[in-house]
Design a protein around this motif. Sequence first.
Motif, mmCIF file in Angstrom:
data_model
loop_
_atom_site.group_PDB
_atom_site.id
_atom_site.type_symbol
_atom_site.label_atom_id
_atom_site.label_comp_id
_atom_site.label_asym_id
_atom_site.label_seq_id
_atom_site.Cartn_x
_atom_site.Cartn_y
_atom_site.Cartn_z
ATOM 1 N N LYS A 7 13.098 2.381 7.071
ATOM 2 C CA LYS A 7 11.945 1.824 7.789
ATOM 3 C C LYS A 7 10.708 1.741 6.886
ATOM 4 N N THR A 8 10.359 2.880 6.289
ATOM 5 C CA THR A 8 9.170 2.922 5.430
ATOM 6 C C THR A 8 9.343 2.025 4.217
ATOM 7 N N GLU A 9 10.519 2.086 3.608
ATOM 8 C CA GLU A 9 10.774 1.271 2.410
ATOM 9 C C GLU A 9 10.672 -0.220 2.734
ATOM 10 N N THR A 10 11.113 -0.613 3.915
ATOM 11 C CA THR A 10 11.021 -2.024 4.315
ATOM 12 C C THR A 10 9.574 -2.489 4.365
ATOM 13 N N VAL A 11 8.692 -1.648 4.928
ATOM 14 C CA VAL A 11 7.273 -1.994 5.000
ATOM 15 C C VAL A 11 6.691 -2.125 3.590
ATOM 16 N N LEU A 12 7.031 -1.183 2.719
ATOM 17 C CA LEU A 12 6.524 -1.224 1.343
ATOM 18 C C LEU A 12 7.008 -2.478 0.613
ATOM 19 N N GLN A 13 8.274 -2.842 0.850
ATOM 20 C CA GLN A 13 8.820 -4.039 0.209
ATOM 21 C C GLN A 13 8.210 -5.316 0.790
ATOM 22 N N LEU A 14 7.899 -5.307 2.082
ATOM 23 C CA LEU A 14 7.213 -6.462 2.693
ATOM 24 C C LEU A 14 5.850 -6.669 2.042
ATOM 25 N N GLY A 15 5.138 -5.540 1.843
ATOM 26 C CA GLY A 15 3.836 -5.632 1.188
ATOM 27 C C GLY A 15 3.959 -6.152 -0.225
ATOM 28 N N LYS A 16 4.967 -5.645 -0.944
ATOM 29 C CA LYS A 16 5.184 -6.068 -2.329
ATOM 30 C C LYS A 16 5.586 -7.538 -2.401
ATOM 31 N N LYS A 17 6.469 -7.952 -1.509
ATOM 32 C CA LYS A 17 6.984 -9.324 -1.530
ATOM 33 C C LYS A 17 5.904 -10.349 -1.188
ATOM 34 N N THR A 18 5.002 -9.972 -0.268
ATOM 35 C CA THR A 18 3.977 -10.919 0.194
ATOM 36 C C THR A 18 2.623 -10.710 -0.490
ATOM 37 N N GLY A 19 2.559 -9.695 -1.375
ATOM 38 C CA GLY A 19 1.303 -9.425 -2.077
ATOM 39 C C GLY A 19 0.229 -8.853 -1.183
ATOM 40 N N ARG A 20 0.648 -8.153 -0.116
ATOM 41 C CA ARG A 20 -0.324 -7.589 0.823
ATOM 42 C C ARG A 20 -0.554 -6.101 0.542
ATOM 43 N N PRO A 21 -1.806 -5.659 0.484
ATOM 44 C CA PRO A 21 -2.067 -4.223 0.351
ATOM 45 C C PRO A 21 -1.599 -3.487 1.615
ATOM 46 N N ILE A 22 -1.197 -2.239 1.450
ATOM 47 C CA ILE A 22 -0.785 -1.407 2.581
ATOM 48 C C ILE A 22 -1.923 -0.450 2.917
ATOM 49 N N PHE A 23 -2.440 -0.540 4.127
ATOM 50 C CA PHE A 23 -3.471 0.384 4.610
ATOM 51 C C PHE A 23 -2.761 1.406 5.495
ATOM 52 N N ASN A 57 -8.746 -11.710 0.607
ATOM 53 C CA ASN A 57 -8.191 -13.060 0.764
ATOM 54 C C ASN A 57 -6.831 -13.032 1.439
ATOM 55 N N VAL A 58 -6.065 -11.932 1.179
ATOM 56 C CA VAL A 58 -4.753 -11.750 1.793
ATOM 57 C C VAL A 58 -4.845 -10.618 2.805
ATOM 58 N N CYS A 59 -4.364 -10.868 4.004
ATOM 59 C CA CYS A 59 -4.470 -9.872 5.075
ATOM 60 C C CYS A 59 -3.614 -8.641 4.762
ATOM 61 N N PRO A 60 -4.207 -7.434 4.742
ATOM 62 C CA PRO A 60 -3.430 -6.218 4.483
ATOM 63 C C PRO A 60 -2.617 -5.801 5.706
ATOM 64 N N ILE A 61 -1.674 -4.900 5.478
ATOM 65 C CA ILE A 61 -0.835 -4.381 6.559
ATOM 66 C C ILE A 61 -1.362 -3.027 6.990
ATOM 67 N N LEU A 62 -1.679 -2.892 8.260
ATOM 68 C CA LEU A 62 -2.074 -1.603 8.834
ATOM 69 C C LEU A 62 -0.793 -0.873 9.217
ATOM 70 N N PHE A 63 -0.524 0.239 8.559
ATOM 71 C CA PHE A 63 0.787 0.881 8.653
ATOM 72 C C PHE A 63 0.687 2.283 9.264
ATOM 73 N N PHE A 64 1.231 2.437 10.480
ATOM 74 C CA PHE A 64 1.355 3.735 11.132
ATOM 75 C C PHE A 64 2.774 4.252 10.883
ATOM 76 N N ASN A 65 2.923 5.122 9.903
ATOM 77 C CA ASN A 65 4.245 5.677 9.592
ATOM 78 C C ASN A 65 4.505 6.900 10.460
ATOM 79 N N GLU A 66 5.736 7.006 10.985
ATOM 80 C CA GLU A 66 6.100 8.107 11.891
ATOM 81 C C GLU A 66 5.060 8.220 13.000
ATOM 82 N N ALA A 67 4.963 7.161 13.767
ATOM 83 C CA ALA A 67 3.897 7.030 14.768
ATOM 84 C C ALA A 67 4.244 7.648 16.120
#
Length: 210
Positions: A7-23, A57-67
Amino acid sequence: GAPGTGKTETVLQLGKKTGRPIFQVNISEIRSKWVGESEKNVQELFNKYDSIVKAKNVCPILFFNEADAVISKRSNNVDDAVDKMENTIQNILLQAMENLSGIMIATTNLTNNMDSAFERRFLYKICFDKPTIETRAHIWQSMLPNLSSEEANNLAKEYDFSGGQIENIARHYAIDNVLHGECENRLERLCAYSEGEQFEKKECHKIGFV
């Protein structure tokens, strides 16, 4: 999904693939023992994210891990101060999600305990199952490239592990090789680590004086 299913790795890879910072949100830092502080922290969190969205310029991802702690079912015990505070935090969070301009992702191990109000606000709900035997064999070989296809398949069939568990074993194996050198019977050592990984904690008896 269960722990270690990606789950967590998928979010990190989504951020990496789309160039979005992870908040990433540290839920433990939101909570406070002082009355009203936790609610204030939640509101400030979303205000900060909103300001970042406007600045980037690129919308970041707001990430609640183990929410689990913040999206679980709300309590009906309105007389208890702690439950009342938790409900207030969740209500603020729900309102903030309603007005959110951006991308929010939350991960949880306890999907059956998710409050229906939160479930409605998530556009996509994705279940992460444990990998199949074929996928497990690929993971074994990606973590330990020296493994033969036969060894990877044997391990995949014998142990119903998640990707995270296989990664733990690969790390143990790598450290062992550094400390003691390469083992001739590689499969035997990996099986020993695998047995340890699936070890169920048994009841321990207290030690003391009679």
